[in-house]
Design a protein around this motif. Structure first.
Motif, PDB file in Angstrom:
ATOM      1  N   TRP A  47       2.638  68.838  58.486  1.00  0.00           N
ATOM      2  CA  TRP A  47       1.588  68.551  59.472  1.00  0.00           C
ATOM      3  C   TRP A  47       2.130  68.807  60.869  1.00  0.00           C
ATOM      4  O   TRP A  47       3.197  68.277  61.222  1.00  0.00           O
ATOM      5  CB  TRP A  47       1.155  67.084  59.400  1.00  0.00           C
ATOM      6  N   ILE A  48       1.397  69.586  61.660  1.00  0.00           N
ATOM      7  CA  ILE A  48       1.740  69.817  63.065  1.00  0.00           C
ATOM      8  C   ILE A  48       0.683  69.069  63.863  1.00  0.00           C
ATOM      9  O   ILE A  48      -0.411  69.561  64.104  1.00  0.00           O
ATOM     10  CB  ILE A  48       1.778  71.335  63.368  1.00  0.00           C
ATOM     11  N   ARG A  49       1.043  67.851  64.210  1.00  0.00           N
ATOM     12  CA  ARG A  49       0.044  66.857  64.624  1.00  0.00           C
ATOM     13  C   ARG A  49       0.268  66.451  66.072  1.00  0.00           C
ATOM     14  O   ARG A  49       1.395  66.194  66.476  1.00  0.00           O
ATOM     15  CB  ARG A  49       0.221  65.646  63.698  1.00  0.00           C
ATOM     16  N   GLN A  50      -0.846  66.425  66.796  1.00  0.00           N
ATOM     17  CA  GLN A  50      -0.817  65.877  68.158  1.00  0.00           C
ATOM     18  C   GLN A  50      -1.400  64.464  68.152  1.00  0.00           C
ATOM     19  O   GLN A  50      -0.954  63.594  68.884  1.00  0.00           O
ATOM     20  CB  GLN A  50      -1.637  66.763  69.105  1.00  0.00           C
ATOM     21  N   ASP A  82       2.541  71.150  73.647  1.00  0.00           N
ATOM     22  CA  ASP A  82       3.361  72.365  73.794  1.00  0.00           C
ATOM     23  C   ASP A  82       3.716  72.935  72.434  1.00  0.00           C
ATOM     24  O   ASP A  82       3.709  74.145  72.221  1.00  0.00           O
ATOM     25  CB  ASP A  82       4.712  72.016  74.444  1.00  0.00           C
ATOM     26  N   SER A  83       4.069  72.012  71.536  1.00  0.00           N
ATOM     27  CA  SER A  83       4.607  72.423  70.241  1.00  0.00           C
ATOM     28  C   SER A  83       3.621  73.217  69.393  1.00  0.00           C
ATOM     29  O   SER A  83       4.007  74.194  68.767  1.00  0.00           O
ATOM     30  CB  SER A  83       5.045  71.200  69.449  1.00  0.00           C
ATOM     31  N   VAL A  84       2.374  72.774  69.364  1.00  0.00           N
ATOM     32  CA  VAL A  84       1.396  73.525  68.551  1.00  0.00           C
ATOM     33  C   VAL A  84       1.294  74.945  69.079  1.00  0.00           C
ATOM     34  O   VAL A  84       1.265  75.909  68.299  1.00  0.00           O
ATOM     35  CB  VAL A  84      -0.017  72.887  68.585  1.00  0.00           C
ATOM     36  N   ASP A  94      -5.167  70.503  65.709  1.00  0.00           N
ATOM     37  CA  ASP A  94      -3.952  70.202  64.951  1.00  0.00           C
ATOM     38  C   ASP A  94      -3.762  71.255  63.861  1.00  0.00           C
ATOM     39  O   ASP A  94      -4.727  71.881  63.409  1.00  0.00           O
ATOM     40  CB  ASP A  94      -4.029  68.798  64.332  1.00  0.00           C
ATOM     41  N   ALA A  95      -2.505  71.419  63.453  1.00  0.00           N
ATOM     42  CA  ALA A  95      -2.204  72.586  62.621  1.00  0.00           C
ATOM     43  C   ALA A  95      -1.303  72.208  61.451  1.00  0.00           C
ATOM     44  O   ALA A  95      -0.989  71.035  61.239  1.00  0.00           O
ATOM     45  CB  ALA A  95      -1.536  73.649  63.489  1.00  0.00           C
ATOM     46  N   ARG A  96      -0.914  73.219  60.724  1.00  0.00           N
ATOM     47  CA  ARG A  96       0.002  73.033  59.602  1.00  0.00           C
ATOM     48  C   ARG A  96       0.851  74.297  59.446  1.00  0.00           C
ATOM     49  O   ARG A  96       0.471  75.376  59.913  1.00  0.00           O
ATOM     50  CB  ARG A  96      -0.773  72.788  58.319  1.00  0.00           C
ATOM     51  N   GLY A 152       8.772  64.697  63.267  1.00  0.00           N
ATOM     52  CA  GLY A 152       9.544  65.643  64.075  1.00  0.00           C
ATOM     53  C   GLY A 152       9.285  67.101  63.772  1.00  0.00           C
ATOM     54  O   GLY A 152       9.654  67.968  64.558  1.00  0.00           O
ATOM     55  N   PHE A 153       8.645  67.384  62.641  1.00  0.00           N
ATOM     56  CA  PHE A 153       8.397  68.793  62.309  1.00  0.00           C
ATOM     57  C   PHE A 153       7.405  69.383  63.312  1.00  0.00           C
ATOM     58  O   PHE A 153       7.657  70.419  63.928  1.00  0.00           O
ATOM     59  CB  PHE A 153       7.870  68.908  60.875  1.00  0.00           C
ATOM     60  N   GLY A 154       6.287  68.701  63.477  1.00  0.00           N
ATOM     61  CA  GLY A 154       5.243  69.213  64.365  1.00  0.00           C
ATOM     62  C   GLY A 154       5.721  69.374  65.794  1.00  0.00           C
ATOM     63  O   GLY A 154       5.413  70.349  66.470  1.00  0.00           O
ATOM     64  N   ILE A 155       6.512  68.418  66.257  1.00  0.00           N
ATOM     65  CA  ILE A 155       6.910  68.390  67.674  1.00  0.00           C
ATOM     66  C   ILE A 155       8.205  69.182  67.919  1.00  0.00           C
ATOM     67  O   ILE A 155       8.649  69.328  69.058  1.00  0.00           O
ATOM     68  CB  ILE A 155       7.068  66.912  68.131  1.00  0.00           C
ATOM     69  N   GLY A 156       8.770  69.734  66.824  1.00  0.00           N
ATOM     70  CA  GLY A 156      10.099  70.347  66.890  1.00  0.00           C
ATOM     71  C   GLY A 156      10.294  71.379  67.987  1.00  0.00           C
ATOM     72  O   GLY A 156      11.212  71.236  68.814  1.00  0.00           O
TER      73      GLY A 156
END
Ligand SMILES: Cc1cc2nc3c(=O)[nH]c(=O)nc-3n(C[C@H](O)[C@H](O)[C@H](O)COP(=O)(O)OP(=O)(O)OC[C@H]3O[C@@H](n4cnc5c(N)ncnc54)[C@H](O)[C@@H]3O)c2cc1C
Length: 440
Positions: free
Chosen positions: A60-63, A76-78, A154-156, A396-400
């Motif tokens: 999950w790439i979550r804000q 920023d991360s997405v 939000d993304a994945r 931490g994956f999404g915000i990496g």
């Protein structure tokens, strides 16, 4: 999960500008932005690239639902993930498929509503949606939820593809990466970092980034730097291809799902994070008490397993000793039977169309968490030239990539683009009250 053999085995350089400890999403992203600025970098991993959390997570790439201080980095991360997905030139499964948190009760919905002002402050597209809108987003049994929180942007991505793809691209651009190479300790001269001592020899450097995930507290502890951190097991299942009930990520009460590009789902039991009691539980009990009190979902305390080893961990070693890092190349815990049963029950209850989907593979990872469930991103006061970026507490994956960029800025002595005060290491020292993040 099967352990991969190392692929990055080149000789160590004798000197670099920066050594990064840990080839997870944080270490790799930090190296990415250092390299972009022309800084020479060596990344060492005791195991393999993305062997631990960064290759085992839900993707999950979550804000939405984050601590307010994380939101600018998450936004920023997405965007960075989207850009990196193009730059690496291979499919990493990136998609802005949206993330939904469905609310079972008005109380849950009210908790989500309380987060909305943070979204508004940052012009995020997060909205509170009605029960009818939840039914439109989830193509299965209607009428189960009173509403929800939804962020369409939000993304994945596929964790086991994404971080290795970044590492390969970095390596192709000249960054040295070495797997099966534990960093044991530092060489220090007059209080300043002068190099690292690895199991394969010494490397001279003036700057080291500790991005060692769940091992950071061990690495720093050997240097007499205290970092309160605990680990909790989280289990994930990959299903066979199944009907498309939701194209993004969804938290549906007891169960969480995320659509995969292969037509299946990554599934998890949303509220089962198992912490196995050991010496660190006792050492950091006081710091973690507010988080344990604030949410029953925070951690499920377990006894058993290798209790004796956990009660008497090796805390100090000399540079020529074999360290705990080499003894556990990749932390690959057994998946939890309880969690798999909870997933099956959760699917039967919430998503009848997936009730009998075949579970093709199960794995687990150890989530590293801090007492307030937000990371530590800071320079370490005790050693000039030592930095730490760890404790991403299950998100931490999404915000990496966004986090990696601010770490790189910090190491280069530039003013970081976001306010990092919330992520100071010193917040756990000297009597500051622990302010637990929303952990929604
Ligand atoms: C099951 C699960 C589900 C999750 N779901 C999500 C999600 O959907 N979205 C999200 O944003 N986050 C999620 N997370 C959290 C996310 O995966 C982590 O926050 C993130 O991957 C942490 O990255 P990292 O680089 O800090 O640590 P890691 O990926 O753990 O990497 C640390 C690396 O350091 C290496 N290392 C340690 N010590 C040494 C040493 N002394 N020398 C050399 N190397 C060393 C380790 O071998 C490891 O490879 C999840 C985590 C888990 C386990």
């Amino acid at each position: 999960m099967r352990e991969r053999a190392p692929t990055f085995t080149e000789p160590l350089p004798s000197a670099v500008d920066v050594v990064v400890i840990g080839a997870g999403v944080i270490g790799i992203s930090t190296a990415w932005f250092l390299r972009d600025a022309g800084v020479s970098v060596l990344i060492c991993d005791k195991g393999v690239v993305a062997g631990e959390q960064s290759g085992r997570n839900w993707g999950w790439i979550r804000q939405q639902g984050r601590d307010a201080a994380e939101v600018p980095m998450a936004i920023d991360s997405v965007n960075l993930w989207e850009q990196l997905a193009r730059e690496v030139g291979v499919d990493i499964g990136f998609k802005r498929g949206g993330i939904l948190y469905a609310a079972r009760t008005e109380r849950e919905l009210a908790r989500f509503e309380r987060w909305l002002p943070i979204a508004e402050r940052h012009q995020l597209d997060t909205r509170i949606v009605t029960a009818k809108a939840v039914d439109a987003l989830i193509d299965d049994r209607p009428g189960q939820f009173v509403g929800g929180m939804y962020t369409a942007s939000d993304a994945r991505a596929e964790p086991f593809l994404a971080v290795p793809a970044l590492a390969r691209a970095l390596h192709a651009r000249g960054v040295a990466i070495r797997e099966h190479c534990a960093v044991r300790s530092l060489d220090v001269a007059a209080g300043k970092v002068a190099g690292v001592v690895t199991e394969a020899g010494r490397v001279r450097t003036a700057a080291v980034v500790c991005a060692a995930g769940a091992w950071s507290t061990r690495f720093l502890g050997n240097l007499d730097v205290d970092l309160p951190q605990l680990a909790a097991r989280s289990t994930v299942v990959r299903t066979a291809p199944a009907p498309n009930v939701c194209d993004g990520g969804a938290l549906l009460g007891e169960v969480a799902i995320r659509r995969r590009p292969d037509g299946g789902y990554s599934v998890a039991a949303s509220s089962l994070n198992e912490h196995f009691v050991g010496a660190d539980t006792l050492k950091y009990f006081r710091e973690f008490l507010p988080a344990l009190r604030s949410s029953r979902r925070f951690m499920d305390v377990r006894f058993g397993g290798d209790l004796l080893a956990r009660l008497f961990p090796k805390r100090h070693w000399q540079p020529d000793d074999v360290t705990p890092f080499e003894r556990t190349r990749v932390w690959n815990p057994e998946p939890s039977r309880d969690a798999i049963d909870a997933m099956r029950a959760g699917l039967a209850k919430r998503l009848p169309k997936l009730a009998n989907v075949s579970f093709e593979e199960a794995w687990a990872g150890m989530i590293d968490t801090t007492p307030d469930v937000v990371p530590v991103i800071d320079a370490v006061a005790e050693y000039s030239g030592l930095y730490v970026a760890t404790g991403f507490s299950g998100h931490g994956f999404g915000i990496g990539p966004g986090a990696g960029r601010v770490v790189a800025e910090m190491v280069m002595g530039k003013s970081p683009r976001h306010d990092l005060a919330r992520f100071r290491l010193a917040r756990f020292r000297g009597g500051e009250a622990v302010e637990v993040g929303p952990a929604l």
